[in-house]
Each structure stands twice: as structure tokens, then as C-alpha cells.
Design a protein around this motif. Structure first.
Motif, PDB file in Angstrom:
ATOM      1  N   ALA A 182     -17.104  31.044 -37.456  1.00 29.84           N
ATOM      2  CA  ALA A 182     -16.848  29.757 -36.792  1.00 29.84           C
ATOM      3  C   ALA A 182     -17.221  29.799 -35.320  1.00 29.84           C
ATOM      4  O   ALA A 182     -17.506  28.754 -34.712  1.00 29.84           O
ATOM      5  N   GLY A 183     -17.259  30.996 -34.754  1.00 26.95           N
ATOM      6  CA  GLY A 183     -17.611  31.132 -33.345  1.00 26.95           C
ATOM      7  C   GLY A 183     -19.058  30.818 -33.033  1.00 26.95           C
ATOM      8  O   GLY A 183     -19.427  30.725 -31.858  1.00 26.95           O
ATOM      9  N   ALA A 184     -19.892  30.642 -34.064  1.00 26.31           N
ATOM     10  CA  ALA A 184     -21.297  30.317 -33.825  1.00 26.31           C
ATOM     11  C   ALA A 184     -21.517  28.829 -33.578  1.00 26.31           C
ATOM     12  O   ALA A 184     -22.612  28.425 -33.164  1.00 26.31           O
ATOM     13  N   ALA A 185     -20.495  28.003 -33.791  1.00 20.87           N
ATOM     14  CA  ALA A 185     -20.645  26.549 -33.692  1.00 20.87           C
ATOM     15  C   ALA A 185     -21.151  26.051 -32.332  1.00 20.87           C
ATOM     16  O   ALA A 185     -21.931  25.094 -32.280  1.00 20.87           O
ATOM     17  N   PRO A 186     -20.738  26.650 -31.194  1.00 23.04           N
ATOM     18  CA  PRO A 186     -21.185  26.110 -29.900  1.00 23.04           C
ATOM     19  C   PRO A 186     -22.691  26.139 -29.671  1.00 23.04           C
ATOM     20  O   PRO A 186     -23.166  25.564 -28.685  1.00 23.04           O
ATOM     21  N   ALA A 187     -23.452  26.785 -30.558  1.00 18.28           N
ATOM     22  CA  ALA A 187     -24.908  26.821 -30.375  1.00 18.28           C
ATOM     23  C   ALA A 187     -25.484  25.406 -30.289  1.00 18.28           C
ATOM     24  O   ALA A 187     -26.476  25.172 -29.584  1.00 18.28           O
ATOM     25  N   LEU A 188     -24.859  24.459 -30.972  1.00 17.17           N
ATOM     26  CA  LEU A 188     -25.340  23.076 -30.930  1.00 17.17           C
ATOM     27  C   LEU A 188     -25.245  22.492 -29.523  1.00 17.17           C
ATOM     28  O   LEU A 188     -26.052  21.643 -29.134  1.00 17.17           O
ATOM     29  N   LEU A 189     -24.250  22.955 -28.765  1.00 16.99           N
ATOM     30  CA  LEU A 189     -24.076  22.444 -27.405  1.00 16.99           C
ATOM     31  C   LEU A 189     -25.276  22.771 -26.532  1.00 16.99           C
ATOM     32  O   LEU A 189     -25.641  21.992 -25.643  1.00 16.99           O
ATOM     33  N   ALA A 190     -25.893  23.914 -26.781  1.00 14.27           N
ATOM     34  CA  ALA A 190     -27.047  24.312 -25.970  1.00 14.27           C
ATOM     35  C   ALA A 190     -28.164  23.284 -26.053  1.00 14.27           C
ATOM     36  O   ALA A 190     -28.837  22.983 -25.051  1.00 14.27           O
ATOM     37  N   LEU A 191     -28.374  22.733 -27.235  1.00 11.28           N
ATOM     38  CA  LEU A 191     -29.419  21.728 -27.397  1.00 11.28           C
ATOM     39  C   LEU A 191     -29.089  20.457 -26.617  1.00 11.28           C
ATOM     40  O   LEU A 191     -29.948  19.860 -25.969  1.00 11.28           O
ATOM     41  N   LEU A 192     -27.815  20.060 -26.671  1.00 12.03           N
ATOM     42  CA  LEU A 192     -27.402  18.853 -25.958  1.00 12.03           C
ATOM     43  C   LEU A 192     -27.534  19.033 -24.448  1.00 12.03           C
ATOM     44  O   LEU A 192     -27.936  18.111 -23.732  1.00 12.03           O
ATOM     45  N   VAL A 193     -27.176  20.206 -23.959  1.00 12.79           N
ATOM     46  CA  VAL A 193     -27.298  20.494 -22.530  1.00 12.79           C
ATOM     47  C   VAL A 193     -28.755  20.369 -22.086  1.00 12.79           C
ATOM     48  O   VAL A 193     -29.078  19.735 -21.078  1.00 12.79           O
ATOM     49  N   GLN A 194     -29.637  20.979 -22.862  1.00 15.66           N
ATOM     50  CA  GLN A 194     -31.042  20.977 -22.500  1.00 15.66           C
ATOM     51  C   GLN A 194     -31.648  19.560 -22.525  1.00 15.66           C
ATOM     52  O   GLN A 194     -32.480  19.214 -21.695  1.00 15.66           O
ATOM     53  N   TRP A 195     -31.197  18.736 -23.439  1.00 13.15           N
ATOM     54  CA  TRP A 195     -31.775  17.404 -23.599  1.00 13.15           C
ATOM     55  C   TRP A 195     -31.241  16.375 -22.609  1.00 13.15           C
ATOM     56  O   TRP A 195     -31.960  15.515 -22.141  1.00 13.15           O
ATOM     57  N   PHE A 196     -29.949  16.440 -22.300  1.00 18.62           N
ATOM     58  CA  PHE A 196     -29.319  15.328 -21.598  1.00 18.62           C
ATOM     59  C   PHE A 196     -28.830  15.614 -20.182  1.00 18.62           C
ATOM     60  O   PHE A 196     -28.632  14.691 -19.393  1.00 18.62           O
ATOM     61  N   VAL A 197     -28.575  16.870 -19.838  1.00 11.60           N
ATOM     62  CA  VAL A 197     -27.953  17.166 -18.544  1.00 11.60           C
ATOM     63  C   VAL A 197     -29.016  17.291 -17.459  1.00 11.60           C
ATOM     64  O   VAL A 197     -29.971  18.061 -17.597  1.00 11.60           O
ATOM     65  N   PRO A 198     -28.875  16.554 -16.351  1.00 10.80           N
ATOM     66  CA  PRO A 198     -29.863  16.615 -15.271  1.00 10.80           C
ATOM     67  C   PRO A 198     -29.717  17.886 -14.436  1.00 10.80           C
ATOM     68  O   PRO A 198     -28.617  18.415 -14.278  1.00 10.80           O
ATOM     69  N   GLU A 199     -30.839  18.335 -13.917  1.00 16.10           N
ATOM     70  CA  GLU A 199     -30.835  19.520 -13.063  1.00 16.10           C
ATOM     71  C   GLU A 199     -30.210  19.183 -11.705  1.00 16.10           C
ATOM     72  O   GLU A 199     -30.197  18.029 -11.270  1.00 16.10           O
ATOM     73  N   SER A 200     -29.673  20.195 -11.038  1.00 14.25           N
ATOM     74  CA  SER A 200     -29.057  20.040  -9.723  1.00 14.25           C
ATOM     75  C   SER A 200     -30.086  19.591  -8.687  1.00 14.25           C
ATOM     76  O   SER A 200     -31.075  20.282  -8.435  1.00 14.25           O
ATOM     77  N   GLU A 201     -29.839  18.425  -8.089  1.00 15.25           N
ATOM     78  CA  GLU A 201     -30.735  17.928  -7.043  1.00 15.25           C
ATOM     79  C   GLU A 201     -30.669  18.813  -5.807  1.00 15.25           C
ATOM     80  O   GLU A 201     -31.664  19.012  -5.110  1.00 15.25           O
ATOM     81  N   GLN A 202     -29.487  19.337  -5.532  1.00 16.50           N
ATOM     82  CA  GLN A 202     -29.338  20.207  -4.359  1.00 16.50           C
ATOM     83  C   GLN A 202     -30.158  21.480  -4.534  1.00 16.50           C
ATOM     84  O   GLN A 202     -30.781  21.966  -3.588  1.00 16.50           O
ATOM     85  N   TRP A 203     -30.165  22.021  -5.762  1.00 17.27           N
ATOM     86  CA  TRP A 203     -30.980  23.213  -6.027  1.00 17.27           C
ATOM     87  C   TRP A 203     -32.464  22.890  -5.889  1.00 17.27           C
ATOM     88  O   TRP A 203     -33.235  23.640  -5.285  1.00 17.27           O
ATOM     89  N   LYS A 204     -32.893  21.759  -6.459  1.00 15.95           N
ATOM     90  CA  LYS A 204     -34.307  21.380  -6.385  1.00 15.95           C
ATOM     91  C   LYS A 204     -34.749  21.166  -4.940  1.00 15.95           C
ATOM     92  O   LYS A 204     -35.854  21.568  -4.554  1.00 15.95           O
ATOM     93  N   GLU A 205     -33.869  20.573  -4.133  1.00 18.43           N
ATOM     94  CA  GLU A 205     -34.195  20.359  -2.725  1.00 18.43           C
ATOM     95  C   GLU A 205     -34.304  21.691  -1.990  1.00 18.43           C
ATOM     96  O   GLU A 205     -35.179  21.885  -1.134  1.00 18.43           O
ATOM     97  N   SER A 206     -33.413  22.632  -2.321  1.00  9.83           N
ATOM     98  CA  SER A 206     -33.454  23.952  -1.696  1.00  9.83           C
ATOM     99  C   SER A 206     -34.762  24.666  -2.025  1.00  9.83           C
ATOM    100  O   SER A 206     -35.363  25.316  -1.165  1.00  9.83           O
TER     101      SER A 206
END
Length: 416
Positions: A182-206
Motif C-alpha cells: 500500500a505504500g506504493a500508492a503515492p507514486a501517482l502524486l508525482a505525476l500530478l506534481v509534474q503536470w500541475f504545480v508551477p515552478e518557483s518564480e523566485q528560483w527562476k529569477e535567481s
């Protein structure tokens, strides 16, 4: 704040919360299954020690491997986050910790279990520093204490959830493998993170202004060396207390009941997790209001007093035990609301993920020594988790003095 930036900030917060929540779930899985798992494996190995001594020794070793893996992962993925971005690196960490937790199903001997836990921890160690950096760079300064508390509480939500699962399903020597699957379930979250979460603007500016950093070299340069060493020490004190003793409370509960009450360890984990959720929020908010140094001092003082009372004054499972576990779960976990507030305030943007990752996870290396020491102490004291815990938790005394050597960062902006 327009709708787009508001949406982006909440996506970042949700992703970091879920990532760290599943981290807590993965950590709690092992504590739930440790005793029946190692007892199951003991049946195939000729040993000359008692079951409690065998479990204590191997739990110490596996915990140490987990912490070393997390430390290495924190360094590698923190560096990667400063080089390729927080979001892409965080997706990789989630895939790592979920996949290798699921592979624990195939372990047949304690060393194999330790290997998979080491590899899973590699991802867990990286996820913390990346999620914290992403959130703190996306939200305004006045929100940081609350957000630090929320992020700190996330792992304890997961810790409590897996314990509720264990309360519903009695984990035994016959079914523990399916719990690991059951501990393998969070693997699906990785796909959602990659698709929907924006990168840090502060990091990109740096990156635009200063180019790619050399984060490992910089955090150990003369300008940041003292800061890095202090940050490592603050994390180590909290982590040694947690992994060297407090995380053993469910196993101790199982021992106190003689293994006749399979729900005792799950109930202990739930109570500890609930206390930890509250503690993380209160610890971060307290630090936001009164300052980072007074908050850390107070947490060390409360932790050492409560832990000494529990380990030296309680010798049976019952209401008193559970009440103290709740309080200790809250106070000792409050450090994990304090750390995501304070550590980002110590390092500039270009090396923030690496600085946090190295500090927090180098603390885990020292905590691994504490876990091994706890295992040896349990064996030395004839299987007594209480006597060993009373010794290990004296580490909080060190923090009472050390915190006054660090800078106070209340009301200061994140360093650029």
C-alpha cells in the motif's frame, strides 16, 4: 494577488503538503509493521538472543539505514532542486520513496528490509527540503509561520492515518507484506506534481540573475559555514530525540502489553500523531510570534522534562501512558514546524534547497547514530525501551544552550 497567482500558491501548498504527508505515512508504515515483521524474519534465522533483543537490534540498524538514506537523498535532491528546479526534483523524490516502500513486500531477511528502507528514504530526504523551499518562496513573509506549521504537520497527518489503518487492520506476521504494498500508492502524486504545480518564480529569477549556483560549495564556504553547522545541530537534536526514542513508543507499547493487544501499538501511534499535528502548528506559530530562539529553547525544555517523566515514571500501558504520549508527540514534533520556518531564513535562494537539505538530513545522519545507540542500549538494558529512551532524550539539553549562538530572523525577509 490575482487569481492566477493565488491558484499557483495553493497548488504549491497542496503539493508540498501531500508530498510530506505521504512521507509521514511511509515512515509510519515501518513502525506499524516492525515488530511482527522482524519476529516473522527471526523464525528463519538462528539467533542466540531473545525476541525483544533481536527486534531492538534490527530496528536500530534499519532505522539508522533509513536515516542515512534520507541524509544522502536530502543532499542529492536538494542539489538537484537548485540546479533543475524544485518541481521536477520533487516529482523524482516521490517516485523513489513510494516505489521502494512497495518493494519491501519482497524482503525475506532483515538486511533486505533495511536495503529497501534505505532506498525509500533517499526520496523522503529530498522531498522535505524541496517542498519547504517551494512553499516559502511562493508565499509572502507574514504567512510563513502558519505555512511552516502546516508543512510540519503534514507528515504527522500521514503518520496518524497509517496508524488508523493499523487500528482497523491488525498487522501480524502473516499480513505485513500487503501493508508495505500500500505504500506504493503515492507514486501517482508525482505525476500530478509534474503536470500541475508551477515552478518557483523566485528560483527562476535567481537563475536568470546569477546563473546556475554551486550550492554544495557555497553552503560550506566561509560566509555560510557557521550557519550551516548550526542548522545541522538544530535539526540533529530534534531528530535524535525523535528517531532515537520517541519513534520507538509503538514498539514499547507492544512490549508493555506482552504482544497480547495488537491494537496497542496502533493506538500509541495515533495518539502520538495527533499530538504531533497540533504541536507542529503551535510550534511554528509560537516561533512566529515570540521569535525563533525562544521557541526552540522552550521546545527543548518541555521535551526533556516530559520524556524523562514518561521513560522513568511509567511502566504500564494505560491512560497515563497515552496522555503522556500525546503530549510528547506534540512537543517533540513541534520542532518540525519550527525547522521549515527557520531553515529557509538562513540560506539565500540560489542555495536554499541544498542548504535546507544538507542541514536537515545531516541531522538525520547524527540521528542514525542515536538510533543505533538506542538499539544497543535496548539490548544492554535487557530489552528495556524505557531505560534506553531516558538516556537518548537527554540530547535536548544540548539545544538549551546552542540556540543562543544562532541569529534571530523574526520579521526578516528571505535572503536573496
Amino acid at each position: 494577488m490575482n487569481d492566477t497567482s493565488r491558484r499557483a500558491r495553493y497548488l504549491v501548498l497542496v503539493a508540498a503538503f501531500l508530498g510530506w504527508m505521504f512521507d509521514g505515512l511511509e515512515m509510519g508504515v515501518f513502525l506499524l509493521v516492525a515488530h511482527p515483521t522482524l519476529r516473522d524474519m527471526m523464525g528463519e534465522i538462528a539467533v542466540d538472543v531473545s525476541p525483544d533483543q533481536f527486534v531492538g537490534l534490527w530496528m536500530g540498524r534499519i532505522t539508522a539505514l533509513f536515516l542515512i538514506g534520507a541524509a544522502m537523498g536530502g543532499v542529492v535532491f536538494g542539489w538537484l532542486g537548485d540546479r533543475i528546479g524544485r518541481v521536477r526534483a520533487m516529482s523524482l523524490t516521490i517516485l523513489a520513496y513510494s516505489g521502494f516502500t512497495g518493494l519491501c513486500y519482497f524482503a525475506r531477511e532483515p538486511w533486505q528490509l533495511g536495503l529497501f528502507r534505505f532506498l525509500a528514504a533517499f526520496g523522503m530526504g529530498g522531498e522535505w527540503s524541496l517542498g519547504v523551499a517551494l512553499v516559502m518562496e511562493a508565499w509572502p513573509r507574514d504567512k510563513r509561520p502558519l505555512l511552516a506549521g502546516i508543512i510540519g504537520a503534514a507528515s504527522n497527518v500521514g503518520f496518524a492515518l497509517i496508524a488508523v489503518f493499523g487500528l482497523w487492520l491488525k498487522v501480524t506476521q502473516h499480513n505485513w507484506r500487503w501493508v508495505m504494498v500500500a505504500g506504493a500508492a503515492p507514486a501517482l502524486l508525482a505525476l500530478l506534481v509534474q503536470w500541475f504545480v508551477p515552478e518557483s518564480e523566485q528560483w527562476k529569477e535567481s537563475v536568470r540573475k546569477e546563473g546556475r549556483a554551486r550550492p554544495l560549495q557555497e553552503i560550506f564556504s566561509s560566509s555560510l559555514l557557521v550557519t550551516t553547522l548550526l542548522a545541522i545541530a538544530f535539526a540533529a537534536i530534534a531528530l535524535i530525540g525523535t528517531w532515537g526514542s520517541v519513534q520507538w513508543l509503538p514498539v514499547w507499547a507492544d512490549q508493555l502489553t506482552g504482544g497480547t493487544n495488537p491494537q496497542a501499538k496502533a493506538a500509541t501511534q495515533i495518539v502520538s500523531g495527533l499530538g504531533a499535528v497540533i504541536g507542529c502548528l503551535i510550534g511554528a506559530l509560537f516561533a512566529g510570534k515570540f521569535g525563533r530562539r525562544p521557541a526552540y529553547f522552550g521546545l527543548c525544555l518541555l521535551s526533556v522534562v516530559l520524556c524523562q517523566y514518561l521513560f522513568r515514571g511509567v511502566n504500564e500501558y494505560g491512560n497515563t501512558f497515552l496522555v503522556l504520549v500525546f503530549c510528547i508527540g506534540g512537543v517533540t514534533a513541534a520542532f518540525y514546524g519550527w525547522l521549515p520556518l527557520y531553515l529557509p531564513e538562513l540560506f539565500p535562494t540560489r542555495v536554499r534547497a541544498t542548504g535546507q537539505g544538507v542541514s536537515f538530513n545531516s541531522g538525520r545522519v547524527l540521528a542514525a547514530v542515536g538510533a543505533l545507540t538506542q538499539g544497543q542500549l535496548v539490548s544492554h538494558y535487557g530489552g528495556s525501551y524505557a531505560q534506553a529512551g531516558a538516556v537518548i532524550t537527554l540530547v535536548y539539553l544540548v539545544g538549551l544552550g546552542l540556540i543562543w549562538l544562532a541569529p534571530e530572523t523574526k520579521n526578516r525577509p528571505l535572503p536573496e
